[in-house]
Motif scaffolding. Structure first.
Motif, PDB file in Angstrom:
ATOM      1  N   THR A 262      -3.202  -2.938  -1.202  1.00 45.28           N
ATOM      2  CA  THR A 262      -2.783  -4.061  -0.354  1.00 45.28           C
ATOM      3  C   THR A 262      -1.395  -4.558  -0.736  1.00 45.28           C
ATOM      4  O   THR A 262      -0.785  -5.321   0.023  1.00 45.28           O
ATOM      5  CB  THR A 262      -3.788  -5.224  -0.438  1.00 45.28           C
ATOM      6  OG1 THR A 262      -3.829  -5.722  -1.781  1.00 45.28           O
ATOM      7  CG2 THR A 262      -5.175  -4.770  -0.011  1.00 45.28           C
TER       8      THR A 262
ATOM      9  N   TYR B 101       1.225  -2.410  -1.500  1.00 46.39           N
ATOM     10  CA  TYR B 101       2.305  -1.522  -1.092  1.00 46.39           C
ATOM     11  C   TYR B 101       2.117  -0.915   0.303  1.00 46.39           C
ATOM     12  O   TYR B 101       3.024  -0.282   0.818  1.00 46.39           O
ATOM     13  CB  TYR B 101       2.518  -0.402  -2.115  1.00 46.39           C
ATOM     14  CG  TYR B 101       1.324   0.458  -2.426  1.00 46.39           C
ATOM     15  CD1 TYR B 101       0.979   1.549  -1.628  1.00 46.39           C
ATOM     16  CD2 TYR B 101       0.541   0.214  -3.557  1.00 46.39           C
ATOM     17  CE1 TYR B 101      -0.112   2.347  -1.923  1.00 46.39           C
ATOM     18  CE2 TYR B 101      -0.550   1.012  -3.862  1.00 46.39           C
ATOM     19  CZ  TYR B 101      -0.867   2.072  -3.053  1.00 46.39           C
ATOM     20  OH  TYR B 101      -1.954   2.859  -3.354  1.00 46.39           O
ATOM     21  N   PHE B 102       0.965  -1.096   0.918  1.00 41.78           N
ATOM     22  CA  PHE B 102       0.763  -0.674   2.300  1.00 41.78           C
ATOM     23  C   PHE B 102       0.959  -1.871   3.226  1.00 41.78           C
ATOM     24  O   PHE B 102       0.438  -2.962   2.960  1.00 41.78           O
ATOM     25  CB  PHE B 102      -0.658  -0.157   2.519  1.00 41.78           C
ATOM     26  CG  PHE B 102      -0.844   1.320   2.346  1.00 41.78           C
ATOM     27  CD1 PHE B 102      -0.256   2.219   3.224  1.00 41.78           C
ATOM     28  CD2 PHE B 102      -1.632   1.810   1.319  1.00 41.78           C
ATOM     29  CE1 PHE B 102      -0.452   3.579   3.078  1.00 41.78           C
ATOM     30  CE2 PHE B 102      -1.827   3.173   1.164  1.00 41.78           C
ATOM     31  CZ  PHE B 102      -1.237   4.067   2.042  1.00 41.78           C
ATOM     32  N   GLN B 103       1.652  -1.687   4.332  1.00 39.19           N
ATOM     33  CA  GLN B 103       1.611  -2.683   5.384  1.00 39.19           C
ATOM     34  C   GLN B 103       0.178  -2.728   5.928  1.00 39.19           C
ATOM     35  O   GLN B 103      -0.496  -1.692   5.987  1.00 39.19           O
ATOM     36  CB  GLN B 103       2.586  -2.323   6.499  1.00 39.19           C
ATOM     37  CG  GLN B 103       4.048  -2.368   6.083  1.00 39.19           C
ATOM     38  CD  GLN B 103       4.972  -2.040   7.238  1.00 39.19           C
ATOM     39  OE1 GLN B 103       4.584  -2.115   8.406  1.00 39.19           O
ATOM     40  NE2 GLN B 103       6.200  -1.660   6.915  1.00 39.19           N
ATOM     41  N   PRO B 104      -0.308  -3.903   6.305  1.00 40.29           N
ATOM     42  CA  PRO B 104      -1.727  -4.022   6.705  1.00 40.29           C
ATOM     43  C   PRO B 104      -2.164  -3.023   7.763  1.00 40.29           C
ATOM     44  O   PRO B 104      -3.243  -2.418   7.648  1.00 40.29           O
ATOM     45  CB  PRO B 104      -1.817  -5.471   7.209  1.00 40.29           C
ATOM     46  CG  PRO B 104      -0.755  -6.189   6.459  1.00 40.29           C
ATOM     47  CD  PRO B 104       0.371  -5.213   6.308  1.00 40.29           C
TER      48      PRO B 104
ATOM     49  N   TYR C  22      -0.903  -0.081   8.480  1.00 39.92           N
ATOM     50  CA  TYR C  22      -0.934   1.277   7.956  1.00 39.92           C
ATOM     51  C   TYR C  22      -2.102   1.482   6.984  1.00 39.92           C
ATOM     52  O   TYR C  22      -2.672   2.578   6.910  1.00 39.92           O
ATOM     53  CB  TYR C  22       0.388   1.609   7.268  1.00 39.92           C
ATOM     54  CG  TYR C  22       1.491   1.982   8.224  1.00 39.92           C
ATOM     55  CD1 TYR C  22       1.348   3.056   9.100  1.00 39.92           C
ATOM     56  CD2 TYR C  22       2.675   1.257   8.270  1.00 39.92           C
ATOM     57  CE1 TYR C  22       2.352   3.404   9.981  1.00 39.92           C
ATOM     58  CE2 TYR C  22       3.689   1.587   9.156  1.00 39.92           C
ATOM     59  CZ  TYR C  22       3.526   2.665  10.009  1.00 39.92           C
ATOM     60  OH  TYR C  22       4.516   3.013  10.884  1.00 39.92           O
TER      61      TYR C  22
ATOM     62  N   LYS D  57      -7.728  -7.164  -1.585  1.00 35.32           N
ATOM     63  CA  LYS D  57      -6.646  -8.132  -1.726  1.00 35.32           C
ATOM     64  C   LYS D  57      -6.981  -9.169  -2.788  1.00 35.32           C
ATOM     65  O   LYS D  57      -6.117  -9.567  -3.596  1.00 35.32           O
ATOM     66  CB  LYS D  57      -6.388  -8.804  -0.379  1.00 35.32           C
ATOM     67  CG  LYS D  57      -5.188  -9.741  -0.395  1.00 35.32           C
ATOM     68  CD  LYS D  57      -4.895 -10.277   1.004  1.00 35.32           C
ATOM     69  CE  LYS D  57      -3.650 -11.174   0.981  1.00 35.32           C
ATOM     70  NZ  LYS D  57      -3.331 -11.688   2.347  1.00 35.32           N
TER      71      LYS D  57
END
Length: 265
Positions: free
Chosen positions: A210, A212-215, A217, A257
């Motif tokens: 959570t 380093y990834f956009q939500p 993606y 998260k």
């Protein structure tokens, strides 16, 4: 050279060796050989119409798993460990029930081995946990471990791995996400270094996905990993809405998260 080729041909015609299944059930420990299980008095020929591993109808010689779990109660917790390090966490209750969803230990016959799961890959043997009428109890794909080598009784996950626990004051979505993490993720991944799996990366150390990834993606990656990262040996399955609906995916992401703020140093 002719002798060498002849030996190769001979070896190719020989049946595969029988495999052992190790049951570590506390004071009850036993090793079954595959030929013993194939000849077990309660072994049956069963048909699995929606096989999770092979994704088609399959026919197996199988033993009701409950008859092998002597001394195990519905409140106990079991773990199935595969040859490659996959470690499926399983409450014993569903495994012991007689129906409508029933757990079976399918046994690969060395004389007639199961097909490969994919080109260049082995089959699901030597032992594979399959279910008849799995939809009746909401059985998930991660509850179909294959290539099983050991089944053992352990303390529950929250007792063995307190580093996985969310804050006691966390809301219901996070608590539900923790349960979903155990069912769907812990077989392959650790978190905060906690878990038995040797298969996939830790999901909190050094960074939580959570972070380093956009939500959008991250949701796409969970649904269809190869749509974002494609490589031939990828092993992570996609989690469709039939397996993990949108509300459940929301809860799982809420847990991840939340745990990004509870890293173990």
């Amino acid at each position: 050279m002719r002798l060498y080729l002849a030996l190769l041909c001979l070896l190719a015609t020989l049946p595969l060796a029988a495999a052992p299944l190790n049951l570590q059930l506390g004071s009850q420990e036993r090793t079954w050989q595959s030929e013993q299980l194939l000849a077990h008095p309660q072994a049956r020929d069963i048909t699995i119409e929606q096989d999770v591993a092979y994704k088609r109808t399959m026919h197996y010689r199988a033993v009701p798993l409950a008859v092998l779990l002597e001394g195990v109660g519905p409140q106990d917790h079991l773990q199935a460990v595969a040859l490659d390090g996959f470690a499926a966490e399983m409450p014993a209750g569903p495994l012991l029930q007689q129906g409508p969803a029933q757990a079976w230990l399918a046994v690969d016959d060395p004389a007639h081995p199961w097909p490969a799961l994919a080109p260049g890959k082995p089959g699901a043997g030597p032992f594979y946990l399959v279910w008849t009428q799995p939809q009746a109890s909401g059985i998930r794909p991660e509850q179909w471990p294959f290539q099983i080598a050991t089944i053992r009784r352990l303390a529950p996950v929250e007792t063995r791995f307190p580093a996985l626990l969310p804050d006691p004051a966390a809301g219901e979505p996070v608590r539900q996400g923790f349960a979903l993490f155990q069912q769907n993720c812990l077989a392959c991944h650790r978190l905060n270094g906690a878990g038995d799996a040797q298969f996939g990366p830790d999901l909190n150390l050094p960074h939580n996905p959570t972070e380093y990834f956009q939500p959008g993606y991250l949701r796409q990656y969970i649904r269809n990993p190869q749509s974002l990262r494609h490589w031939p040996q990828a092993k992570m399955p996609g989690f469709s809405e039939q397996v993990l609906n949108e509300a459940e995916l929301d809860a799982l992401l809420a847990y991840l998260k939340h745990m990004a703020g509870r890293k173990v140093q």
